[in-house]
Design a protein around this motif. Structure first.
Motif, PDB file in Angstrom:
ATOM      1  N   PRO A 185       0.836  -1.202   0.000  1.00 32.06           N
ATOM      2  CA  PRO A 185       0.000   0.000   0.000  1.00 32.06           C
ATOM      3  C   PRO A 185       0.878   1.262   0.000  1.00 32.06           C
ATOM      4  CG  PRO A 185      -0.725  -1.537   1.705  1.00 32.06           C
ATOM      5  CD  PRO A 185       0.574  -2.057   1.163  1.00 32.06           C
ATOM      6  N   PRO A 186       0.531   2.260  -0.790  1.00 33.27           N
ATOM      7  CA  PRO A 186       1.391   3.433  -0.966  1.00 33.27           C
ATOM      8  C   PRO A 186       1.541   4.317   0.267  1.00 33.27           C
ATOM      9  CG  PRO A 186      -0.693   3.752  -2.085  1.00 33.27           C
ATOM     10  CD  PRO A 186      -0.677   2.338  -1.601  1.00 33.27           C
ATOM     11  N   ASN A 187       0.680   4.141   1.287  1.00 33.92           N
ATOM     12  CA  ASN A 187       0.741   5.022   2.451  1.00 33.92           C
ATOM     13  C   ASN A 187       1.554   4.451   3.609  1.00 33.92           C
ATOM     14  OD1 ASN A 187      -1.092   2.996   2.904  1.00 33.92           O
ATOM     15  ND2 ASN A 187      -2.515   4.255   4.063  1.00 33.92           N
ATOM     16  N   LEU A 188       2.204   3.302   3.453  1.00 32.13           N
ATOM     17  CA  LEU A 188       2.998   2.726   4.532  1.00 32.13           C
ATOM     18  C   LEU A 188       4.209   3.590   4.836  1.00 32.13           C
ATOM     19  CD1 LEU A 188       3.061  -1.136   3.956  1.00 32.13           C
ATOM     20  CD2 LEU A 188       1.740   0.172   5.599  1.00 32.13           C
ATOM     21  N   VAL A 189       4.595   3.618   6.115  1.00 32.74           N
ATOM     22  CA  VAL A 189       5.733   4.404   6.559  1.00 32.74           C
ATOM     23  C   VAL A 189       6.951   3.510   6.766  1.00 32.74           C
ATOM     24  CG1 VAL A 189       6.575   5.872   8.446  1.00 32.74           C
ATOM     25  CG2 VAL A 189       4.242   6.126   7.624  1.00 32.74           C
TER      26      VAL A 189
ATOM     27  N   LEU B  76       6.986   6.224   2.512  1.00 28.78           N
ATOM     28  CA  LEU B  76       7.894   5.241   3.112  1.00 28.78           C
ATOM     29  C   LEU B  76       9.135   5.909   3.683  1.00 28.78           C
ATOM     30  CD1 LEU B  76       8.136   2.177   3.547  1.00 28.78           C
ATOM     31  CD2 LEU B  76       9.506   2.098   1.465  1.00 28.78           C
ATOM     32  N   GLN B  77       9.373   5.672   4.979  1.00 27.76           N
ATOM     33  CA  GLN B  77      10.526   6.240   5.663  1.00 27.76           C
ATOM     34  C   GLN B  77      11.587   5.191   5.985  1.00 27.76           C
ATOM     35  OE1 GLN B  77       9.063   8.348   9.091  1.00 27.76           O
ATOM     36  NE2 GLN B  77       7.756   9.663   7.860  1.00 27.76           N
ATOM     37  N   GLN B  78      11.175   3.940   6.199  1.00 22.65           N
ATOM     38  CA  GLN B  78      12.123   2.881   6.533  1.00 22.65           C
ATOM     39  C   GLN B  78      11.841   1.655   5.679  1.00 22.65           C
ATOM     40  OE1 GLN B  78      12.033   2.121  10.740  1.00 22.65           O
ATOM     41  NE2 GLN B  78      12.468   4.234  11.267  1.00 22.65           N
ATOM     42  N   LEU B  79      12.892   1.160   5.021  1.00 23.33           N
ATOM     43  CA  LEU B  79      12.796  -0.050   4.210  1.00 23.33           C
ATOM     44  C   LEU B  79      13.921  -0.984   4.616  1.00 23.33           C
ATOM     45  CD1 LEU B  79      11.576  -1.701   1.880  1.00 23.33           C
ATOM     46  CD2 LEU B  79      13.061  -0.431   0.312  1.00 23.33           C
ATOM     47  N   ASP B  80      13.558  -2.173   5.090  1.00 26.86           N
ATOM     48  CA  ASP B  80      14.534  -3.171   5.522  1.00 26.86           C
ATOM     49  C   ASP B  80      14.233  -4.483   4.822  1.00 26.86           C
ATOM     50  OD1 ASP B  80      16.186  -5.017   6.776  1.00 26.86           O
ATOM     51  OD2 ASP B  80      15.770  -4.275   8.796  1.00 26.86           O
ATOM     52  N   ILE B  81      15.079  -4.837   3.869  1.00 25.96           N
ATOM     53  CA  ILE B  81      14.974  -6.117   3.169  1.00 25.96           C
ATOM     54  C   ILE B  81      16.312  -6.837   3.333  1.00 25.96           C
ATOM     55  CG2 ILE B  81      14.242  -7.264   1.035  1.00 25.96           C
ATOM     56  CD1 ILE B  81      12.965  -4.709   0.122  1.00 25.96           C
TER      57      ILE B  81
ATOM     58  N   SER C 232      10.923   9.879   0.626  1.00 28.94           N
ATOM     59  CA  SER C 232      10.929  10.205   2.056  1.00 28.94           C
ATOM     60  C   SER C 232      11.786   9.259   2.890  1.00 28.94           C
ATOM     61  CB  SER C 232       9.494  10.190   2.604  1.00 28.94           C
ATOM     62  OG  SER C 232       8.702  11.142   1.935  1.00 28.94           O
ATOM     63  N   LEU C 233      12.519   8.355   2.242  1.00 25.04           N
ATOM     64  CA  LEU C 233      13.305   7.365   2.982  1.00 25.04           C
ATOM     65  C   LEU C 233      14.260   8.015   3.975  1.00 25.04           C
ATOM     66  CD1 LEU C 233      14.557   4.444   0.691  1.00 25.04           C
ATOM     67  CD2 LEU C 233      13.073   4.308   2.679  1.00 25.04           C
TER      68      LEU C 233
ATOM     69  N   LEU D  30      18.190  11.593  -1.847  1.00 24.02           N
ATOM     70  CA  LEU D  30      17.278  11.268  -0.751  1.00 24.02           C
ATOM     71  C   LEU D  30      17.564  12.233   0.403  1.00 24.02           C
ATOM     72  CD1 LEU D  30      17.449   7.383  -0.973  1.00 24.02           C
ATOM     73  CD2 LEU D  30      15.457   8.815  -1.461  1.00 24.02           C
ATOM     74  N   ALA D  31      16.840  13.317   0.438  1.00 26.82           N
ATOM     75  CA  ALA D  31      17.123  14.422   1.351  1.00 26.82           C
ATOM     76  C   ALA D  31      16.969  14.073   2.821  1.00 26.82           C
ATOM     77  CB  ALA D  31      16.217  15.602   1.015  1.00 26.82           C
ATOM     78  N   PHE D  32      16.246  12.985   3.141  1.00 29.74           N
ATOM     79  CA  PHE D  32      15.996  12.635   4.534  1.00 29.74           C
ATOM     80  C   PHE D  32      16.778  11.400   4.985  1.00 29.74           C
ATOM     81  CE2 PHE D  32      12.156  14.589   2.736  1.00 29.74           C
ATOM     82  CZ  PHE D  32      12.122  15.747   3.492  1.00 29.74           C
ATOM     83  N   LEU D  33      17.548  10.799   4.079  1.00 29.07           N
ATOM     84  CA  LEU D  33      18.230   9.538   4.391  1.00 29.07           C
ATOM     85  C   LEU D  33      19.287   9.741   5.469  1.00 29.07           C
ATOM     86  CD1 LEU D  33      18.236   6.541   3.514  1.00 29.07           C
ATOM     87  CD2 LEU D  33      20.167   7.118   2.029  1.00 29.07           C
TER      88      LEU D  33
END
Length: 181
Positions: free
Chosen positions: A10-14, A37-42, A60-61, A88-91
């Motif tokens: 879903p596109p609204n996940l953070v 999305l602010q945090q992605l952990d794979i 927004s990562l 990625l300005a917020f990374l």
């Protein structure tokens, strides 16, 4: 399959965490925008292929962890870290440890907000760019160990705060010779 998983998010996940699974496949060259999305952990999966342009799909990562995907000689992320990652300005955290990434690190000095940069156990080569010195003041962890860097360590690394954890071990750095005056 990673492509199928990402296409059903879903596109609204953070935050998305798929760590320590058996997810296989590669990143699609483009995937739907996950603007929130602010945090992605794979991390700790079996992902292959090159890194996509996260700045377009996940602007927004704040934290990206794709470590420990090189489980065999034919798995793990490969190729360069795209220069667009500096967009990625917020990374604040970039963890790409234990993959098969290669090339240089040009452009990574353009991330003044980065606090943790772990690129260890890859195949990065060449010299460590002096522009990484521009991260002084914000970076807390810099791990470039277990790569194929050579030459000398740039003096700009000396600008880092005393609390900064720096690991440059297991590379091919030369000892800098002192000039005689």
């Amino acid at each position: 399959n990673l492509s199928m998983i990402l296409s059903n998010v879903p596109p609204n996940l953070v935050q998305i965490t798929f760590a320590n699974n058996a997810i296989r496949g590669s990143f699609p060259t483009t995937f739907d925008s996950l603007e929130s999305l602010q945090q992605l952990d794979i991390s700790s999966n079996v992902i292959s292929g090159s890194l996509p342009d996260f700045s377009r799909s996940c602007p927004s990562l704040q934290a990206l962890n794709l470590s420990y995907n090189a489980r065999t000689n034919d798995t793990g992320l490969t190729g360069d870290v795209p220069a667009s990652i500096s967009n990625l300005a917020f990374l604040q955290e970039l963890h790409l440890r234990n993959n098969r990434l290669s090339g240089g690190l040009a452009g990574l000095g353009g991330m003044p907000q980065i606090k943790e940069l772990d690129l260890s156990v890859n195949r990065f080569a060449g010299t460590v760019p002096a522009e990484l010195g521009s991260l002084a003041g914000t970076i807390e962890v810099l791990d470039l160990s277990d790569n194929e860097f050579e030459g000398t360590v740039p003096t700009e690394i000396g600008l880092f705060q005393s609390e900064t954890q720096i690991s440059l071990s297991n590379n091919a750095f030369e000892r800098a010779s002192r000039s005689s005056d």
